[in-house]
Design a protein around this motif. Structure first.
Motif, PDB file in Angstrom:
ATOM      1  N   THR A   1       0.843  -1.188   0.000  1.00  0.00           N
ATOM      2  CA  THR A   1       0.000   0.000   0.000  1.00  0.00           C
ATOM      3  C   THR A   1       0.879   1.239   0.000  1.00  0.00           C
ATOM      4  O   THR A   1       1.872   1.299   0.729  1.00  0.00           O
ATOM      5  CB  THR A   1      -0.924   0.032   1.226  1.00  0.00           C
ATOM      6  OG1 THR A   1      -1.812  -1.089   1.166  1.00  0.00           O
ATOM      7  CG2 THR A   1      -1.744   1.312   1.271  1.00  0.00           C
ATOM      8  N   ALA A   2       0.524   2.228  -0.812  1.00  0.00           N
ATOM      9  CA  ALA A   2       1.252   3.502  -0.865  1.00  0.00           C
ATOM     10  C   ALA A   2       0.278   4.646  -0.694  1.00  0.00           C
ATOM     11  O   ALA A   2      -0.853   4.601  -1.191  1.00  0.00           O
ATOM     12  CB  ALA A   2       2.002   3.647  -2.187  1.00  0.00           C
ATOM     13  N   LEU A   3       0.713   5.678   0.016  1.00  0.00           N
ATOM     14  CA  LEU A   3      -0.149   6.839   0.234  1.00  0.00           C
ATOM     15  C   LEU A   3      -0.302   7.689  -1.015  1.00  0.00           C
ATOM     16  O   LEU A   3      -1.299   8.377  -1.186  1.00  0.00           O
ATOM     17  CB  LEU A   3       0.405   7.698   1.377  1.00  0.00           C
ATOM     18  CG  LEU A   3       0.317   7.089   2.781  1.00  0.00           C
ATOM     19  CD1 LEU A   3       0.884   8.065   3.807  1.00  0.00           C
ATOM     20  CD2 LEU A   3      -1.112   6.729   3.134  1.00  0.00           C
ATOM     21  N   ASP A   4       0.693   7.683  -1.886  1.00  0.00           N
ATOM     22  CA  ASP A   4       0.648   8.522  -3.088  1.00  0.00           C
ATOM     23  C   ASP A   4       0.740   7.642  -4.332  1.00  0.00           C
ATOM     24  O   ASP A   4       1.824   7.206  -4.713  1.00  0.00           O
ATOM     25  CB  ASP A   4       1.793   9.536  -3.083  1.00  0.00           C
ATOM     26  CG  ASP A   4       1.640  10.577  -4.184  1.00  0.00           C
ATOM     27  OD1 ASP A   4       0.861  10.346  -5.127  1.00  0.00           O
ATOM     28  OD2 ASP A   4       2.300  11.627  -4.101  1.00  0.00           O
ATOM     29  N   PRO A   5      -0.386   7.370  -5.002  1.00  0.00           N
ATOM     30  CA  PRO A   5      -0.373   6.472  -6.161  1.00  0.00           C
ATOM     31  C   PRO A   5       0.382   7.046  -7.357  1.00  0.00           C
ATOM     32  O   PRO A   5       0.731   6.322  -8.284  1.00  0.00           O
ATOM     33  CB  PRO A   5      -1.863   6.293  -6.486  1.00  0.00           C
ATOM     34  CG  PRO A   5      -2.526   7.514  -5.929  1.00  0.00           C
ATOM     35  CD  PRO A   5      -1.745   7.859  -4.696  1.00  0.00           C
ATOM     36  N   ARG A   6       0.634   8.355  -7.364  1.00  0.00           N
ATOM     37  CA  ARG A   6       1.340   8.956  -8.492  1.00  0.00           C
ATOM     38  C   ARG A   6       2.834   8.643  -8.463  1.00  0.00           C
ATOM     39  O   ARG A   6       3.515   8.721  -9.480  1.00  0.00           O
ATOM     40  CB  ARG A   6       1.152  10.474  -8.486  1.00  0.00           C
ATOM     41  CG  ARG A   6      -0.297  10.935  -8.609  1.00  0.00           C
ATOM     42  CD  ARG A   6      -0.423  12.395  -8.253  1.00  0.00           C
ATOM     43  NE  ARG A   6       0.029  12.640  -6.872  1.00  0.00           N
ATOM     44  CZ  ARG A   6       0.117  13.848  -6.326  1.00  0.00           C
ATOM     45  NH1 ARG A   6      -0.188  14.918  -7.038  1.00  0.00           N
ATOM     46  NH2 ARG A   6       0.513  13.988  -5.072  1.00  0.00           N
ATOM     47  N   ARG A   7       3.352   8.307  -7.284  1.00  0.00           N
ATOM     48  CA  ARG A   7       4.793   8.147  -7.140  1.00  0.00           C
ATOM     49  C   ARG A   7       5.255   6.700  -7.128  1.00  0.00           C
ATOM     50  O   ARG A   7       6.417   6.423  -7.378  1.00  0.00           O
ATOM     51  CB  ARG A   7       5.250   8.829  -5.844  1.00  0.00           C
ATOM     52  CG  ARG A   7       5.073  10.333  -5.852  1.00  0.00           C
ATOM     53  CD  ARG A   7       5.592  10.925  -4.562  1.00  0.00           C
ATOM     54  NE  ARG A   7       6.966  10.517  -4.306  1.00  0.00           N
ATOM     55  CZ  ARG A   7       7.549  10.582  -3.113  1.00  0.00           C
ATOM     56  NH1 ARG A   7       6.863  11.008  -2.081  1.00  0.00           N
ATOM     57  NH2 ARG A   7       8.802  10.219  -2.967  1.00  0.00           N
ATOM     58  N   VAL A   8       4.353   5.767  -6.795  1.00  0.00           N
ATOM     59  CA  VAL A   8       4.764   4.387  -6.592  1.00  0.00           C
ATOM     60  C   VAL A   8       3.865   3.453  -7.382  1.00  0.00           C
ATOM     61  O   VAL A   8       2.639   3.549  -7.299  1.00  0.00           O
ATOM     62  CB  VAL A   8       4.708   4.012  -5.099  1.00  0.00           C
ATOM     63  CG1 VAL A   8       5.134   2.568  -4.902  1.00  0.00           C
ATOM     64  CG2 VAL A   8       5.578   4.943  -4.271  1.00  0.00           C
ATOM     65  N   ASP A   9       4.483   2.553  -8.135  1.00  0.00           N
ATOM     66  CA  ASP A   9       3.743   1.516  -8.837  1.00  0.00           C
ATOM     67  C   ASP A   9       3.616   0.325  -7.893  1.00  0.00           C
ATOM     68  O   ASP A   9       4.475  -0.563  -7.862  1.00  0.00           O
ATOM     69  CB  ASP A   9       4.489   1.121 -10.116  1.00  0.00           C
ATOM     70  CG  ASP A   9       3.715   0.123 -10.962  1.00  0.00           C
ATOM     71  OD1 ASP A   9       2.735  -0.471 -10.462  1.00  0.00           O
ATOM     72  OD2 ASP A   9       4.106  -0.085 -12.130  1.00  0.00           O
ATOM     73  N   VAL A  10       2.549   0.315  -7.098  1.00  0.00           N
ATOM     74  CA  VAL A  10       2.418  -0.713  -6.071  1.00  0.00           C
ATOM     75  C   VAL A  10       2.265  -2.108  -6.668  1.00  0.00           C
ATOM     76  O   VAL A  10       2.712  -3.093  -6.079  1.00  0.00           O
ATOM     77  CB  VAL A  10       1.248  -0.408  -5.111  1.00  0.00           C
ATOM     78  CG1 VAL A  10       1.537   0.823  -4.277  1.00  0.00           C
ATOM     79  CG2 VAL A  10      -0.060  -0.271  -5.867  1.00  0.00           C
ATOM     80  N   ALA A  11       1.651  -2.190  -7.828  1.00  0.00           N
ATOM     81  CA  ALA A  11       1.496  -3.500  -8.470  1.00  0.00           C
ATOM     82  C   ALA A  11       2.863  -4.090  -8.825  1.00  0.00           C
ATOM     83  O   ALA A  11       3.110  -5.288  -8.638  1.00  0.00           O
ATOM     84  CB  ALA A  11       0.626  -3.374  -9.721  1.00  0.00           C
ATOM     85  N   LYS A  12       3.767  -3.229  -9.317  1.00  0.00           N
ATOM     86  CA  LYS A  12       5.110  -3.699  -9.677  1.00  0.00           C
ATOM     87  C   LYS A  12       5.900  -4.086  -8.429  1.00  0.00           C
ATOM     88  O   LYS A  12       6.606  -5.099  -8.423  1.00  0.00           O
ATOM     89  CB  LYS A  12       5.847  -2.585 -10.432  1.00  0.00           C
ATOM     90  CG  LYS A  12       7.260  -2.960 -10.872  1.00  0.00           C
ATOM     91  CD  LYS A  12       7.240  -4.104 -11.876  1.00  0.00           C
ATOM     92  CE  LYS A  12       8.565  -4.264 -12.608  1.00  0.00           C
ATOM     93  NZ  LYS A  12       9.695  -4.509 -11.688  1.00  0.00           N
ATOM     94  N   VAL A  13       5.777  -3.302  -7.363  1.00  0.00           N
ATOM     95  CA  VAL A  13       6.483  -3.632  -6.132  1.00  0.00           C
ATOM     96  C   VAL A  13       5.993  -4.966  -5.576  1.00  0.00           C
ATOM     97  O   VAL A  13       6.786  -5.827  -5.189  1.00  0.00           O
ATOM     98  CB  VAL A  13       6.315  -2.517  -5.083  1.00  0.00           C
ATOM     99  CG1 VAL A  13       6.946  -2.924  -3.757  1.00  0.00           C
ATOM    100  CG2 VAL A  13       6.936  -1.215  -5.576  1.00  0.00           C
ATOM    101  N   ALA A  14       4.685  -5.167  -5.531  1.00  0.00           N
ATOM    102  CA  ALA A  14       4.130  -6.429  -5.039  1.00  0.00           C
ATOM    103  C   ALA A  14       4.573  -7.597  -5.910  1.00  0.00           C
ATOM    104  O   ALA A  14       4.916  -8.678  -5.402  1.00  0.00           O
ATOM    105  CB  ALA A  14       2.606  -6.349  -4.987  1.00  0.00           C
ATOM    106  N   GLU A  15       4.581  -7.378  -7.210  1.00  0.00           N
ATOM    107  CA  GLU A  15       5.015  -8.431  -8.137  1.00  0.00           C
ATOM    108  C   GLU A  15       6.478  -8.787  -7.918  1.00  0.00           C
ATOM    109  O   GLU A  15       6.854  -9.967  -7.906  1.00  0.00           O
ATOM    110  CB  GLU A  15       4.808  -7.945  -9.573  1.00  0.00           C
ATOM    111  CG  GLU A  15       5.214  -8.951 -10.636  1.00  0.00           C
ATOM    112  CD  GLU A  15       5.027  -8.392 -12.041  1.00  0.00           C
ATOM    113  OE1 GLU A  15       5.731  -8.857 -12.949  1.00  0.00           O
ATOM    114  OE2 GLU A  15       4.182  -7.490 -12.218  1.00  0.00           O
TER     115      GLU A  15
END
Length: 465
Positions: A198-212
Motif C-alpha cells: 500500500t502507498a499513500l501517493d499512487p502517483r509516485r509508486v507503482d504498487v502492483a510492480k512492487v508487489a510483483e
C-alpha cells in the motif's frame, strides 16, 4: 539486527528475524482498541485503549509506546510511572486494568529524521506506525495473547500486518499499521503467502510492480514452508533528499520516501528484507543455511536479474561482511550458536551473516574451478531438486547434501571448509576477488587492531547491471 542506510541519510531499524517463543494460551488476552477521532474528514487524533483482566492483584508491566503520545488516563486501576519507559498498572475493582492515551496532533512530515522509522506519523489524512510506536506492549514473552480491534471511518483504508482479532504479542512488536483517507494497494501471491503493498501517493509508486517483484523474489528465494504473508506500507514525505528509510520484519514493514528517493534502491531493499525467513520455524543448528543461503539466493536473483546496480549490491554485501566482522561471536563454533541462539541477541544474528559469507565463498570457489561455467546457484538447484530446501526444525542436516551438490557441479570437496567455518567457527575471510570484476574486498583495521572486511563497487561498473 542490521540497519539500512542509503547515502548516509538515515539508519533505520530493520528487524530481520523474530525471537522464537511459544504462545501462552493460559493467560487472558490483553486487548487493544484503536479509534480515530475525526474533525470532518480530517484526522484529529488517534485514541488507544488497553484493557486486561488479571489474576488477583497482579501488576501489568507495559512498555510505553514510542509515540509521540498525550493525554494518558487510567480508567480502572492505578498507574506507577517511576521506572523510565514503563507503565506499571495495578488492577482496580474486578481485577481489571484499563488505560487510554492519544497520539500527537497531526503534523506535516517533510524530512527523514533519525527516529522516523520508530515513531508514529500522524497526518490529517493518515496514521502510520510500527506496533511499538502505537501500542503499550507487555514487557514479557512474545507468546502472550493479544486481541486488537480498530474503528476508522468507513471510507478510510487500513493496511496492516496486525490481525483484527487474537494473535500473539510478538506479532504486534513486529508489525506495521497504516490507515488513510486515500491510498492505493496491490496484492500478489507466492504459494500460500500473500504480499500486500500500500502507498499513500499512487502517483509516485507503482504498487502492483512492487508487489510483483517481492512475490517473485520470495518465490525464488524462500522455501514454500517458510513463506508467510507480508505487508509493505509506503509513506511519501514532502521533503527533499535522495535517501529513504525502511523498518522491516518478516511479516511487515514500512518504507519512508522523500521526493528524490531512488526507486530502485528502496524497492531492492524491500525485496531483500521481505525474503529473510522467520526464525521461529527453523532449527538453530541449520540457521547458517536457512538464513544465510536464503540471503545468497536473494543476492543472486537481484544480480542475475538486473534488479540492482553494482553499487546497491555492494552496499548489501558490505552490510553482511561488516556485521559478521564486528560480531563479538564471529569465532564461536556452531554448537555455541545453538546453545545461545534464543538467549543472546548477537549470537542469534550471527548465523545469517556467517552462512551468507560461506555461500559467497563457495560461489567463488565453484566459479573459479569451472572457469565461470557453474556457480553455487547451480549446486543449489541440484540440491533442491526443483523445490527450495528449508533447514526447518525436524528436517535433516542440509550440509551433507550441500557438500555432494557442490562436488557434482565441479566445486570439489568442500567438507573441510564446512567444518572449518561452520562447525568450528573459524574466522571466515573472503578472497579479494570473490565477488567478481565489479567489486573489491578490503580489510580495514580499527584503532585497536580489530580487522573487518568491506566491499566496494568499482566506478567502472557503476552503470552496469
Amino acid at each position: 539486527m542490521r540497519g539500512i542506510r542509503i547515502k548516509n541519510t538515515l539508519i533505520a531499524a530493520g528487524m530481520l528475524v523474530l525471537t522464537p517463543t511459544a504462545i501462552a494460551t493460559d493467560l487472558p488476552p490483553i486487548r487493544y482498541d484503536i479509534t480515530l477521532h475525526m474533525n470532518g474528514e480530517r484526522l484529529d487524533t488517534a485514541e488507544l485503549r488497553v484493557t486486561k483482566r488479571t489474576r488477583g492483584n497482579e501488576i501489568v508491566d507495559l512498555i510505553i509506546p514510542r509515540g509521540p503520545i498525550t493525554d494518558v488516563e487510567v480508567q480502572n486501576g492505578s498507574l506507577d510511572t517511576s521506572e523510565p519507559g514503563h507503565w506499571k498498572l495495578r488492577p482496580g475493582p474486578g481485577g481489571e486494568i484499563a488505560l487510554t492515551w492519544r497520539s500527537a496532533r497531526p503534523a506535516a512530515w517533510r524530512t527523514l529524521e533519525p527516529t522516523l522509522a520508530q515513531s508514529a506519523i500522524v497526518r490529517t489524512d493518515a496514521l502510520v506506525a510500527p506496533g511499538p510506536a502505537l501500542l503499550a506492549l507487555p514487557d514479557g514473552p512474545d507468546g502472550q495473547l493479544a486481541e486488537v480491534r480498530w474503528t476508522v471511518p468507513g471510507n478510510w483504508v487500513v493496511s496492516t500486518s496486525i490481525k483484527e482479532g487474537t494473535q500473539n504479542v510478538g506479532r504486534l512488536k513486529n508489525s506495521t499499521f497504516l490507515t488513510a483517507r486515500r491510498a492505493v494497494s496491490a496484492t500478489q501471491r507466492s504459494g500460500d503467502a500473500t504480499i500486500h503493498v500500500t502507498a499513500l501517493d499512487p502517483r509516485r509508486v507503482d504498487v502492483a510492480k512492487v508487489a510483483e517483484d517481492i512475490a517473485a523474489m520470495m518465490t525464488k528465494s524462500v522455501a514454500p514452508a517458510l513463506r508467510q504473508d507480508f505487508t509493505l506500507n509506503i509513506v511519501d514525505l514532502d521533503g527533499t533528499g535522495d535517501g529513504f528509510a525502511l523498518a522491516m520484519t518478516p511479516t511487515g514493514g514500512t518504507a519512508y520516501l522523500p521526493a528524490a528517493a531512488p526507486e530502485e534502491a528502496w524497492a531492492t531493499f524491500a525485496m531483500w528484507t521481505a525474503t529473510i525467513p522467520d526464525d521461529t520455524r527453523i532449527d538453530p543448528a541449520f540457521a547458517w543455511y536457512t538464513q544465510g543461503f536464503t540471503a545468497f539466493r536473494v543476492l543472486h536473483a537481484l544480480r542475475s536479474g538486473g534488479h540492482a546496480s553494482p553499487a546497491t549490491l555492494a552496499y548489501l554485501l558490505n552490510d553482511a561482511t561488516t556485521f559478521y566482522g564486528n560480531s563479538p561471536f564471529r569465532r564461536v563454533p556452531n554448537r555455541r550458536v545453538v546453545e545461545d541462539f534464543a538467549g543472546i541477541r548477537e549470537m542469534h544474528d550471527l548465523p545469517a551473516a556467517r552462512g551468507e559469507l560461506f555461500a559467497l565463498l563457495l560461489d567463488a570457489r565453484i566459479r573459479s574451478a569451472t572457469g565461470g561455467a557453474r556457480s553455487l546457484a547451480d549446486a543449489l538447484d541440484r540440491l533442491d531438486g526443483g523445490t527450495l530446501s528449508t533447514g526447518a526444525a525436524g528436517e535433516q542436516d542440509p550440509a551433507p547434501a550441500l557438500i555432494e551438490a557442490v562436488a557434482a557441479v565441479g566445486g570439489g570437496d568442500i567438507a573441510p571448509l564446512y567444518h572449518r567455518y561452520i562447525v568450528d567457527g573459524q574466522l571466515l575471510q573472503l578472497p579479494p576477488d570473490a565477488l567478481g570484476l565489479c567489486y573489491t574486498i578490503g580489510t580495514v583495521a580499527d584503532w585497536a587492531g580489530w580487522e573487518v572486511q568491506h566491499v566496494f563497487a568499482k566506478a567502472s561498473c557503476s552503470g552496469k547491471r
